[in-house]
Scaffold this active site. Structure first.
Site, PDB file in Angstrom:
ATOM      1  N   ARG A 196       0.832  -1.208   0.000  1.00 26.49           N
ATOM      2  CA  ARG A 196       0.000   0.000   0.000  1.00 26.49           C
ATOM      3  C   ARG A 196       0.867   1.260   0.000  1.00 26.49           C
ATOM      4  O   ARG A 196       2.054   1.216   0.338  1.00 26.49           O
ATOM      5  CB  ARG A 196      -0.888   0.024   1.253  1.00 26.49           C
ATOM      6  CG  ARG A 196      -2.025  -0.957   1.209  1.00 26.49           C
ATOM      7  CD  ARG A 196      -2.755  -1.038   2.541  1.00 26.49           C
ATOM      8  NE  ARG A 196      -1.975  -1.724   3.566  1.00 26.49           N
ATOM      9  CZ  ARG A 196      -2.394  -1.957   4.800  1.00 26.49           C
ATOM     10  NH1 ARG A 196      -3.591  -1.549   5.175  1.00 26.49           N
ATOM     11  NH2 ARG A 196      -1.635  -2.606   5.671  1.00 26.49           N
ATOM     12  N   LYS A 200       1.671   1.766   7.502  1.00 27.41           N
ATOM     13  CA  LYS A 200       1.981   0.933   8.678  1.00 27.41           C
ATOM     14  C   LYS A 200       2.844   1.702   9.675  1.00 27.41           C
ATOM     15  O   LYS A 200       3.454   2.728   9.362  1.00 27.41           O
ATOM     16  CB  LYS A 200       2.718  -0.346   8.245  1.00 27.41           C
ATOM     17  CG  LYS A 200       1.831  -1.344   7.527  1.00 27.41           C
ATOM     18  CD  LYS A 200       0.527  -1.637   8.263  1.00 27.41           C
ATOM     19  CE  LYS A 200       0.689  -2.536   9.478  1.00 27.41           C
ATOM     20  NZ  LYS A 200      -0.647  -2.848  10.081  1.00 27.41           N
ATOM     21  N   HIS A 208      -1.028   0.760  16.186  1.00 26.84           N
ATOM     22  CA  HIS A 208      -1.340  -0.426  16.996  1.00 26.84           C
ATOM     23  C   HIS A 208      -0.328  -0.572  18.136  1.00 26.84           C
ATOM     24  O   HIS A 208       0.304  -1.608  18.307  1.00 26.84           O
ATOM     25  CB  HIS A 208      -1.379  -1.685  16.120  1.00 26.84           C
ATOM     26  CG  HIS A 208      -2.429  -1.609  15.053  1.00 26.84           C
ATOM     27  ND1 HIS A 208      -3.776  -1.694  15.326  1.00 26.84           N
ATOM     28  CD2 HIS A 208      -2.332  -1.432  13.712  1.00 26.84           C
ATOM     29  CE1 HIS A 208      -4.466  -1.569  14.205  1.00 26.84           C
ATOM     30  NE2 HIS A 208      -3.619  -1.395  13.208  1.00 26.84           N
ATOM     31  N   GLU A 220      -6.097   4.039  13.804  1.00 25.30           N
ATOM     32  CA  GLU A 220      -6.995   3.039  14.390  1.00 25.30           C
ATOM     33  C   GLU A 220      -7.780   3.521  15.597  1.00 25.30           C
ATOM     34  O   GLU A 220      -8.682   2.816  16.055  1.00 25.30           O
ATOM     35  CB  GLU A 220      -6.222   1.753  14.736  1.00 25.30           C
ATOM     36  CG  GLU A 220      -5.248   1.856  15.904  1.00 25.30           C
ATOM     37  CD  GLU A 220      -3.871   2.359  15.509  1.00 25.30           C
ATOM     38  OE1 GLU A 220      -3.708   2.821  14.370  1.00 25.30           O
ATOM     39  OE2 GLU A 220      -2.958   2.304  16.358  1.00 25.30           O
ATOM     40  N   TYR A 233      -1.214   4.018  10.833  1.00 23.93           N
ATOM     41  CA  TYR A 233      -1.582   2.966  11.790  1.00 23.93           C
ATOM     42  C   TYR A 233      -0.388   2.729  12.706  1.00 23.93           C
ATOM     43  O   TYR A 233       0.749   2.641  12.224  1.00 23.93           O
ATOM     44  CB  TYR A 233      -1.884   1.646  11.070  1.00 23.93           C
ATOM     45  CG  TYR A 233      -3.166   1.642  10.278  1.00 23.93           C
ATOM     46  CD1 TYR A 233      -4.403   1.734  10.911  1.00 23.93           C
ATOM     47  CD2 TYR A 233      -3.147   1.525   8.898  1.00 23.93           C
ATOM     48  CE1 TYR A 233      -5.582   1.729  10.180  1.00 23.93           C
ATOM     49  CE2 TYR A 233      -4.323   1.514   8.158  1.00 23.93           C
ATOM     50  CZ  TYR A 233      -5.540   1.616   8.812  1.00 23.93           C
ATOM     51  OH  TYR A 233      -6.700   1.614   8.094  1.00 23.93           O
TER      52      TYR A 233
HETATM   53  N1  LIG Z   1      -4.464  -8.201  10.558  1.00 19.28           N
HETATM   54  C1  LIG Z   1      -4.844  -7.201   9.789  1.00 19.28           C
HETATM   55  O1  LIG Z   1      -4.280  -6.961   8.732  1.00 19.28           O
HETATM   56  C2  LIG Z   1      -6.014  -6.355  10.198  1.00 19.28           C
HETATM   57  C3  LIG Z   1      -6.653  -5.498   9.278  1.00 19.28           C
HETATM   58  C4  LIG Z   1      -7.773  -4.768   9.702  1.00 19.28           C
HETATM   59  C5  LIG Z   1      -8.227  -4.870  11.031  1.00 19.28           C
HETATM   60  N2  LIG Z   1      -7.551  -5.696  11.885  1.00 19.28           N
HETATM   61  C6  LIG Z   1      -7.967  -5.888  13.278  1.00 19.28           C
HETATM   62  O2  LIG Z   1      -9.144  -6.653  13.359  1.00 19.28           O
HETATM   63  C7  LIG Z   1      -9.721  -6.457  14.650  1.00 19.28           C
HETATM   64  C8  LIG Z   1     -11.226  -6.221  14.510  1.00 19.28           C
HETATM   65  O3  LIG Z   1     -11.437  -4.946  13.877  1.00 19.28           O
HETATM   66  P1  LIG Z   1     -12.911  -4.393  13.585  1.00 19.28           P
HETATM   67  O4  LIG Z   1     -12.728  -3.194  12.715  1.00 19.28           O
HETATM   68  O5  LIG Z   1     -13.793  -5.482  13.139  1.00 19.28           O
HETATM   69  O6  LIG Z   1     -13.364  -3.910  15.029  1.00 19.28           O
HETATM   70  P2  LIG Z   1     -14.878  -3.600  15.481  1.00 19.28           P
HETATM   71  O7  LIG Z   1     -14.760  -2.667  16.640  1.00 19.28           O
HETATM   72  O8  LIG Z   1     -15.709  -3.205  14.324  1.00 19.28           O
HETATM   73  O9  LIG Z   1     -15.396  -5.025  15.992  1.00 19.28           O
HETATM   74  C9  LIG Z   1     -14.891  -5.658  17.128  1.00 19.28           C
HETATM   75  C10 LIG Z   1     -16.009  -6.443  17.743  1.00 19.28           C
HETATM   76  O10 LIG Z   1     -15.451  -7.232  18.808  1.00 19.28           O
HETATM   77  C11 LIG Z   1     -16.503  -7.345  19.753  1.00 19.28           C
HETATM   78  N3  LIG Z   1     -15.988  -7.886  21.002  1.00 19.28           N
HETATM   79  C12 LIG Z   1     -15.272  -7.263  21.973  1.00 19.28           C
HETATM   80  N4  LIG Z   1     -15.020  -8.140  22.970  1.00 19.28           N
HETATM   81  C13 LIG Z   1     -15.560  -9.329  22.622  1.00 19.28           C
HETATM   82  C14 LIG Z   1     -15.643 -10.619  23.212  1.00 19.28           C
HETATM   83  N5  LIG Z   1     -15.102 -10.865  24.410  1.00 19.28           N
HETATM   84  N6  LIG Z   1     -16.290 -11.613  22.542  1.00 19.28           N
HETATM   85  C15 LIG Z   1     -16.842 -11.372  21.333  1.00 19.28           C
HETATM   86  N7  LIG Z   1     -16.821 -10.182  20.733  1.00 19.28           N
HETATM   87  C16 LIG Z   1     -16.180  -9.164  21.362  1.00 19.28           C
HETATM   88  C17 LIG Z   1     -17.072  -5.946  19.839  1.00 19.28           C
HETATM   89  O11 LIG Z   1     -18.348  -5.927  20.469  1.00 19.28           O
HETATM   90  C18 LIG Z   1     -17.117  -5.564  18.353  1.00 19.28           C
HETATM   91  O12 LIG Z   1     -18.375  -5.848  17.766  1.00 19.28           O
HETATM   92  C19 LIG Z   1      -8.940  -5.265  15.239  1.00 19.28           C
HETATM   93  O13 LIG Z   1      -7.942  -5.747  16.116  1.00 19.28           O
HETATM   94  C20 LIG Z   1      -8.307  -4.628  14.043  1.00 19.28           C
HETATM   95  O14 LIG Z   1      -7.153  -3.881  14.374  1.00 19.28           O
HETATM   96  C21 LIG Z   1      -6.463  -6.414  11.498  1.00 19.28           C
END
Ligand SMILES: NC(=O)c1ccc[n+]([C@@H]2O[C@H](COP(=O)([O-])OP(=O)(O)OC[C@H]3O[C@@H](n4cnc5c(N)ncnc54)[C@H](O)[C@@H]3O)[C@@H](O)[C@H]2O)c1
Length: 380
Positions: free
Chosen positions: A15, A75, A96, A118, A94
Site C-alpha cells: 500500500r 503501517k 497499533h 486506528e 496505523y
Molecule cells: N491483521 C490485519 O491486517 C487487520 C486489518 C484490519 C483490522 N484488523 C484488526 O481486526 C480487529 C477487529 O477490527 P474491527 O474493525 O472489526 O473492530 P470492530 O470494533 O468493528 O469489531 C470488534 C467487535 O469485537 C466485539 N468484542 C469485543 N469483545 C468481545 C468478546 N469478548 N467476545 C466477542 N466479541 C467481542 C465488539 O463488540 C465488536 O463488535 C482489530 O484488532 C483490528 O485492528 C487487522
C-alpha cells in the site's frame, strides 16, 4: 506545510498512503508534497502520476523524514525508520501501539506527535480509518482461510461450500464488528455454516436482521466460544477493544479440543491476537501449526491486495490529511474530539488511555493533567 509520504518498508506491504488526487488537492491548497520514489509502485501508481499531480519525487526516505512536517504512512514505523523521526514532527498512520511495546517506547523517545488511524473516531463514534481496512481484512480472511483448509497447505482438506451431498464447512467468527461481519458475508455467500459471536447484543440483533439464514448469532461467553471453536473448520479472530490489547478468548489448552487441520485466521493479531497461541506472521510465511491447528496471523493482511486497499484507505484519510495540513493538528484536535482520540502520543506523553493502561504509563489527556493508571493484571 510540507507533507511527506515515504515508501512502506514492512514485509510485503504494497500500500501507499496517498493517491495522486491527494497530492493534487494538497498542492492546490498551497502545501508541498514529497513522495519517495517508487512509493506507489506496489499499488500500480507511477512516480510520473504523482509528479503530474504536483508532487516532488524524492530519492531517499531519509530526505522525506528530514523535511516533512507531517508524514503520512500506512503501517507503523519500522525499527529502521525510528532514528529518522524528528522532534515535533507529526506522524499520521496505523500504529497499533498496544501490541508493540518497543514501538511505543521508540515513539515516546522520538518526541513526535503520533496520530493513529486506528483510534481516530468520527461524529458517530465509529472508527472511520480502521473501517475500510477491516472490510478488506474481513473479506480476505475467508479467502485465506479457504486456501489454508486445503490439504497441501496442512488444512483438513475441506471445501468451504461443500458440494451437493457433502456438508459445507463450519465457520466460527469471534467478534461481529466490521471484520467479523465482512467475513460472515463472504463465508455465508460461499455456502458455509457461519456462527458470529459477540458481546454486544444490539450488534447481534442487527446482524441477525441482515445476515442470510446460514448465519447464526451467539452471545460470546466461555461456553459458546469453546463449543463453537470445537465444531469449527475455520475460526476467524475479529475482536477489538479500541487501543487495548485483544483479550485471549481461545486458550492454549483449547487447541487440543479443536479439529486436526482446522484453521485459525487471527485478524486481531495487530492488537496482539485473540488466540493465546497467535504470534505475528508475514505474507512470506503466513502460517504455522500448533497442535495440528493452522494459524494464520498476518498483521498487514490488506497489504497483499495493495491496490484495492490503497484506494479504500486514501478515500478516508485524505479529508483528515487536508485538515491537518491546513489548520495544524492541535487546532483540528481542539475542534474535533474524534481527532483528539486519534492522538496516542504527543511529544513523549501517552495521550491515549488504553495505551497508557496497557503499558502502565501515566495517561496525559490532551487538555488535562497526568493521571496514574493501574497496570493490567498479568503484565510486568
Ligand atoms: N491483521 C490485519 O491486517 C487487520 C486489518 C484490519 C483490522 N484488523 C484488526 O481486526 C480487529 C477487529 O477490527 P474491527 O474493525 O472489526 O473492530 P470492530 O470494533 O468493528 O469489531 C470488534 C467487535 O469485537 C466485539 N468484542 C469485543 N469483545 C468481545 C468478546 N469478548 N467476545 C466477542 N466479541 C467481542 C465488539 O463488540 C465488536 O463488535 C482489530 O484488532 C483490528 O485492528 C487487522
Amino acid at each position: 506545510m510540507i507533507v511527506g509520504v515515504p515508501k512502506e518498508i514492512k514485509s510485503d506491504e504494497y500500500r501507499v498512503a496517498m493517491l495522486p488526487v491527494g497530492a493534487e488537492e494538497l498542492s492546490q491548497a498551497g502545501h508541498s508534497v514529497l513522495i519517495e520514489a517508487g512509493a506507489g509502485q506496489g499499488s500500480g501508481i507511477s512516480d510520473a502520476q504523482y509528479q503530474t499531480a504536483g508532487a516532488t519525487i524524492v530519492a531517499e526516505a531519509a530526505e522525506i523524514w528530514a523535511r516533512a512536517e507531517l508524514v503520512v504512512k500506512v503501517k507503523e514505523p519500522q525499527p529502521a525508520e525510528w532514528p529518522l523521526l524528528r522532534l515535533e514532527q507529526v506522524l499520521f498512520t496505523y500504529f497499533h501501539f498496544a501490541a508493540d511495546e518497543p514501538l511505543n517506547r521508540a515513539l515516546i523517545d522520538s518526541g513526535i506527535t503520533a496520530i493513529a488511524y486506528e483510534t481516530l473516531r468520527d461524529q458517530r463514534g465509529s472508527l472511520p480509518l480502521l473501517t475500510p481496512m477491516s472490510e478488506v481484512a474481513g473479506r480476505m480472511s475467508i479467502q485465506e482461510g479457504a486456501k489454508y483448509l486445503e490439504r497441501p497447505q496442512e488444512g483438513r482438506g475441506i471445501l468451504l461450500s461443500g458440494v451437493p451431498g457433502v456438508a459445507p464447512a463450519e465457520v466460527a467468527i469471534l467478534g461481529g464488528g466490521v471484520v467479523g461481519s465482512n467475513a460472515a458475508k463472504v463465508a455465508a455467500g460461499l455456502g458455509a455454516n457461519v456462527r458470529i459471536l459477540d458481546i454486544n447484543l444490539d450488534r447481534l440483533r442487527y446482524l441477525d436482521d441482515i445476515m442470510p439464514p446460514n448465519v447464526t448469532t451467539l452471545y460470546s461467553d466461555r461456553h459458546t466460544i469453546l463449543e463453537s471453536i470445537v465444531r469449527a473448520d475455520l475460526v476467524i479472530g475479529a475482536i477489538l477493544i479500541t487501543g487495548a490489547r485483544a483479550p485471549r478468548l481461545v486458550r492454549r489448552e483449547d487447541l487440543a479440543r479443536m479439529k486436526n487441520g482446522s484453521v485459525i485466521v487471527d485478524v486481531a493479531i495487530d492488537q496482539g491476537g485473540c488466540v493465546a497461541t497467535s504470534r505475528p506472521t508475514t505474507h512470506r510465511q503466513p502460517t504455522y501449526l500448533v497442535d495440528g491447528v493452522v494459524h494464520y496471523c498476518v498483521t498487514n493482511m490488506p497489504g497483499a491486495v495493495g491496490r484495492t486497499s490503497t484506494y479504500a484507505l486514501c478515500n478516508v484519510t485524505l479529508p483528515y490529511v487536508l485538515q491537518l495540513a491546513k489548520h495544524g493538528w492541535r487546532n483540528v484536535a481542539n475542534a474535533d474530539p474524534g481527532v483528539a482520540e486519534g492522538v496516542n502520543i504527543d511529544r513523549g506523553r501517552v495521550t491515549n488511555q488504553a495505551v497508557a493502561v496497557t503499558f502502565g504509563l501515566p495517561f496525559h489527556p490532551l487538555d488535562g493533567r497526568a493521571t496514574a493508571v493501574a497496570m493490567p493484571a498479568g503484565r510486568a
